[in-house]
Design a protein around this motif. Structure first.
Motif, PDB file in Angstrom:
ATOM      1  N   MET A 199       0.796  -1.225   0.000  1.00 41.12           N
ATOM      2  CA  MET A 199       0.000   0.000   0.000  1.00 41.12           C
ATOM      3  C   MET A 199       0.834   1.284   0.000  1.00 41.12           C
ATOM      4  N   TYR A 200       2.082   1.212   0.425  1.00 38.17           N
ATOM      5  CA  TYR A 200       2.905   2.412   0.542  1.00 38.17           C
ATOM      6  C   TYR A 200       4.218   2.212  -0.222  1.00 38.17           C
ATOM      7  N   PRO A 201       4.283   2.640  -1.474  1.00 37.45           N
ATOM      8  CA  PRO A 201       5.454   2.410  -2.331  1.00 37.45           C
ATOM      9  C   PRO A 201       6.769   2.908  -1.747  1.00 37.45           C
ATOM     10  N   HIS A 202       6.734   4.012  -0.976  1.00 38.66           N
ATOM     11  CA  HIS A 202       7.988   4.553  -0.440  1.00 38.66           C
ATOM     12  C   HIS A 202       8.655   3.599   0.553  1.00 38.66           C
ATOM     13  N   LEU A 203       7.885   2.637   1.084  1.00 36.66           N
ATOM     14  CA  LEU A 203       8.458   1.687   2.043  1.00 36.66           C
ATOM     15  C   LEU A 203       9.341   0.637   1.379  1.00 36.66           C
ATOM     16  N   LEU A 204       9.292   0.571   0.046  1.00 36.39           N
ATOM     17  CA  LEU A 204      10.130  -0.403  -0.658  1.00 36.39           C
ATOM     18  C   LEU A 204      11.621  -0.111  -0.460  1.00 36.39           C
ATOM     19  N   GLU A 205      11.935   1.104  -0.026  1.00 35.97           N
ATOM     20  CA  GLU A 205      13.340   1.429   0.236  1.00 35.97           C
ATOM     21  C   GLU A 205      13.880   0.658   1.439  1.00 35.97           C
ATOM     22  N   HIS A 206      12.991   0.035   2.202  1.00 37.03           N
ATOM     23  CA  HIS A 206      13.394  -0.759   3.362  1.00 37.03           C
ATOM     24  C   HIS A 206      13.580  -2.246   3.021  1.00 37.03           C
ATOM     25  N   MET A 207      13.504  -2.594   1.745  1.00 34.90           N
ATOM     26  CA  MET A 207      13.591  -4.007   1.357  1.00 34.90           C
ATOM     27  C   MET A 207      14.904  -4.660   1.790  1.00 34.90           C
ATOM     28  N   ASP A 255       1.301  -3.317  -6.939  1.00 32.82           N
ATOM     29  CA  ASP A 255      -0.128  -3.168  -6.668  1.00 32.82           C
ATOM     30  C   ASP A 255      -0.779  -4.534  -6.841  1.00 32.82           C
ATOM     31  N   LEU A 256      -2.079  -4.585  -6.664  1.00 32.63           N
ATOM     32  CA  LEU A 256      -2.774  -5.882  -6.739  1.00 32.63           C
ATOM     33  C   LEU A 256      -2.576  -6.559  -8.087  1.00 32.63           C
ATOM     34  N   VAL A 257      -2.616  -5.783  -9.169  1.00 34.26           N
ATOM     35  CA  VAL A 257      -2.514  -6.360 -10.518  1.00 34.26           C
ATOM     36  C   VAL A 257      -1.125  -6.931 -10.763  1.00 34.26           C
ATOM     37  N   THR A 258      -0.097  -6.119 -10.532  1.00 32.69           N
ATOM     38  CA  THR A 258       1.274  -6.586 -10.796  1.00 32.69           C
ATOM     39  C   THR A 258       1.673  -7.718  -9.848  1.00 32.69           C
ATOM     40  N   TYR A 284      -7.165 -12.801  -1.107  1.00 37.02           N
ATOM     41  CA  TYR A 284      -6.250 -12.765   0.043  1.00 37.02           C
ATOM     42  C   TYR A 284      -5.393 -11.496   0.002  1.00 37.02           C
ATOM     43  N   LEU A 285      -4.930 -11.154  -1.210  1.00 37.29           N
ATOM     44  CA  LEU A 285      -4.133  -9.941  -1.371  1.00 37.29           C
ATOM     45  C   LEU A 285      -4.965  -8.694  -1.099  1.00 37.29           C
ATOM     46  N   THR A 286      -6.206  -8.706  -1.585  1.00 37.37           N
ATOM     47  CA  THR A 286      -7.102  -7.551  -1.376  1.00 37.37           C
ATOM     48  C   THR A 286      -7.362  -7.328   0.103  1.00 37.37           C
ATOM     49  N   ASP A 287      -7.673  -8.416   0.815  1.00 38.57           N
ATOM     50  CA  ASP A 287      -7.940  -8.314   2.253  1.00 38.57           C
ATOM     51  C   ASP A 287      -6.700  -7.843   3.020  1.00 38.57           C
ATOM     52  N   MET A 288      -5.531  -8.295   2.579  1.00 39.76           N
ATOM     53  CA  MET A 288      -4.282  -7.906   3.235  1.00 39.76           C
ATOM     54  C   MET A 288      -4.063  -6.393   3.121  1.00 39.76           C
ATOM     55  N   GLY A 289      -4.345  -5.852   1.947  1.00 38.57           N
ATOM     56  CA  GLY A 289      -4.191  -4.414   1.752  1.00 38.57           C
ATOM     57  C   GLY A 289      -5.240  -3.613   2.495  1.00 38.57           C
ATOM     58  N   LEU A 326      -4.143   0.565   7.657  1.00 38.22           N
ATOM     59  CA  LEU A 326      -4.693   1.913   7.812  1.00 38.22           C
ATOM     60  C   LEU A 326      -3.604   2.986   7.835  1.00 38.22           C
ATOM     61  N   THR A 327      -2.377   2.607   8.217  1.00 41.17           N
ATOM     62  CA  THR A 327      -1.276   3.575   8.320  1.00 41.17           C
ATOM     63  C   THR A 327       0.054   2.850   8.183  1.00 41.17           C
ATOM     64  N   ASP A 328       1.100   3.593   7.788  1.00 39.67           N
ATOM     65  CA  ASP A 328       2.453   3.015   7.712  1.00 39.67           C
ATOM     66  C   ASP A 328       3.294   3.432   8.923  1.00 39.67           C
ATOM     67  N   ARG A 329       2.642   4.056   9.881  1.00 39.63           N
ATOM     68  CA  ARG A 329       3.359   4.642  11.007  1.00 39.63           C
ATOM     69  C   ARG A 329       4.165   3.601  11.793  1.00 39.63           C
ATOM     70  N   ASN A 330       3.663   2.381  11.903  1.00 45.67           N
ATOM     71  CA  ASN A 330       4.312   1.370  12.744  1.00 45.67           C
ATOM     72  C   ASN A 330       5.150   0.360  11.943  1.00 45.67           C
ATOM     73  N   PHE A 331       5.469   0.716  10.689  1.00 44.07           N
ATOM     74  CA  PHE A 331       6.149  -0.246   9.824  1.00 44.07           C
ATOM     75  C   PHE A 331       7.492  -0.709  10.408  1.00 44.07           C
ATOM     76  N   GLU A 332       8.285   0.235  10.939  1.00 45.79           N
ATOM     77  CA  GLU A 332       9.586  -0.136  11.514  1.00 45.79           C
ATOM     78  C   GLU A 332       9.402  -1.092  12.698  1.00 45.79           C
ATOM     79  N   THR A 333       8.357  -0.838  13.490  1.00 45.30           N
ATOM     80  CA  THR A 333       8.070  -1.727  14.621  1.00 45.30           C
ATOM     81  C   THR A 333       7.692  -3.116  14.122  1.00 45.30           C
ATOM     82  N   TYR A 334       6.911  -3.168  13.029  1.00 45.34           N
ATOM     83  CA  TYR A 334       6.519  -4.454  12.460  1.00 45.34           C
ATOM     84  C   TYR A 334       7.748  -5.255  12.007  1.00 45.34           C
TER      85      TYR A 334
END
Length: 417
Positions: free
Chosen positions: A19-27, A58-61, A73-78, A82-90
């Protein structure tokens, strides 16, 4: 705080990446091995593949890359994100869950294979792999590094303290700035004084500077090694003991030296020959008494796993690199030299004389050669003088220093100027 379940935390990480493309920099902080659920492994592989190809996620690619995954399953996951605020914690929680799972699996492995000869060695390797799971290695910005480097330079410039461990030798400290964290070699032909120099450095660190030191002697029994250290510390001529000519003040010196050594954090082993055994003891010592210096005497006697001795020693050398990085202290390793230097008119050793493999030269941070002209030329004007030739110094200058060699005490001394 109670751990989030494996299923939920994995879905949260993958959902955020979707859902948040900018987070791909954390791959770079993630890997397939961190995911426990097979479906999530496949989704992560697909996301990584798209990111590596520079395509949007995205869902298609994503469904195109992983057609076996139900798009619902992918749709429900997305939709759950609700927010990317806790991504580092995850991510941290994901690593924690993976580590716990890996440790549990390792416990099962040990139970099933406890009777096998290679269980300790394989367990060590698996522990290293588990440590790798929680490693936070990543690119660091030049801005952050430059500020840190400037502060380090400024601190050293304004300080009279050595950057590394005090060797006890003034000129050697001047060239090396002490023995810093890293892989250090003392090399020389037989009878040059490699062991004596290493023991002088170890004794100075443990007795004079109150550091914790581990010495692994693969050649000499530890009781004989301790006799050498006693001679060095007491400054007693060996002929007095061997010739039974000790006076009362000599005995007093010996008792005082024995007391000083016994009250130090100097530890010696003479029955460990593999890098994995040495690492296990070092980690144990680091936990209980700290660890400031490791000495290994000597490299060519270490146990190799491969049938090709050259390849085996190269693997041992790389293991020493991993050892100092994990311990965070200098590891001083003694090494034999080939006979090549004795075929030359000038018998001073050089890097190409390091025995059996060039990997040692490549891996080591410093390479020091011990050379005594008197050994080859009895009429030399450099009697009782030893040269320590710094043939490699990754972080500083190379060159040569002179020390006094006192054979009657098997020790080195600073030259008084």
């Amino acid at each position: 705080m109670r751990d989030i379940s494996t299923l939920n935390i994995e879905k949260q990480v993958l959902g955020c990446l979707m859902m948040y493309p900018h987070l791909l920099e954390h791959m770079s902080k993630l890997s397939e091995s961190l995911f426990d659920i097979p479906t999530h492994k496949e989704i992560f592989k697909a996301i990584k593949s798209l990111a590596d190809e520079g395509q949007g996620v995205d869902l298609v690619t994503l469904h195109y890359k992983a057609p076996k995954i139900d798009i619902t399953y992918l749709t429900d996951m997305g939709a759950d994100i609700l927010t990317d605020r806790n991504f580092e914690t995850y991510i941290e929680q994901l690593k924690r869950n993976s580590t716990v799972s890996s440790i549990a699996a390792l416990g099962d492995y040990v139970k099933l294979n406890a009777q096998k000869d290679d269980v300790l060695e394989n367990t060590e390797k698996r522990i290293d792999e588990i440590r790798g799971l929680v490693s936070n290695n990543s690119l660091t910005s030049a801005r952050e590094l430059a500020v840190s480097a400037f502060e380090n330079i400024e601190s050293r410039y304004n300080s009279n303290e050595l950057k590394g461990l005090d060797t006890g030798f003034l000129d050697l400290n001047r060239v090396l700035d002490g023995l810093t964290e890293g892989y250090h070699i003392i090399a020389g032909r037989p009878a040059m004084g490699k062991t004596a120099l290493a023991l002088d450095i170890a004794r100075n660190a443990a007795v004079k500077k109150k550091k914790s030191v581990a010495v692994f002697s693969l050649e000499m029994p530890k009781d004989k090694l301790m006799e050498r250290i006693l001679h060095q510390e007491s400054l007693l001529n060996k002929s007095k003991i061997n010739g039974k000519k000790m006076q009362d003040d000599d005995w007093a010196k010996l008792v005082q030296s024995a007391s000083a050594i016994s009250n130090s954090n100097l530890f010696i082993a003479d029955d460990l020959f593999s890098i994995s055994e040495i690492k296990t003891e070092c980690m144990k010592l680091k936990r209980t008494a700290g660890l400031d210096l490791v000495v290994i005497d000597y490299l060519q006697l270490m146990q190799v796993e491969k049938s090709d001795r050259r390849e085996g020693l190269e693997e041992v050398s790389r293991g020493i690199v991993r050892l100092w990085k994990e311990l965070g202290c200098p590891v001083l390793v003694l090494s034999q030299l080939s006979r090549g230097c004795e075929m030359r008119t000038d018998k001073r050793p050089m890097l190409s004389d390091l025995r059996e493999t060039g990997q040692i030269e490549q891996d080591a941070d410093t390479v020091m050669f011990v050379y005594r002209d008197e050994y080859y030329y009895p009429d030399t004007d450099k009697k009782n003088i030893a040269e320590v030739i710094i043939g490699k110094n990754r972080y500083g200058e190379t060159g040569r220093i002179d020390l006094v060699f006192a054979p009657e005490m098997t020790k080195f001394l600073n030259i008084v100027r």
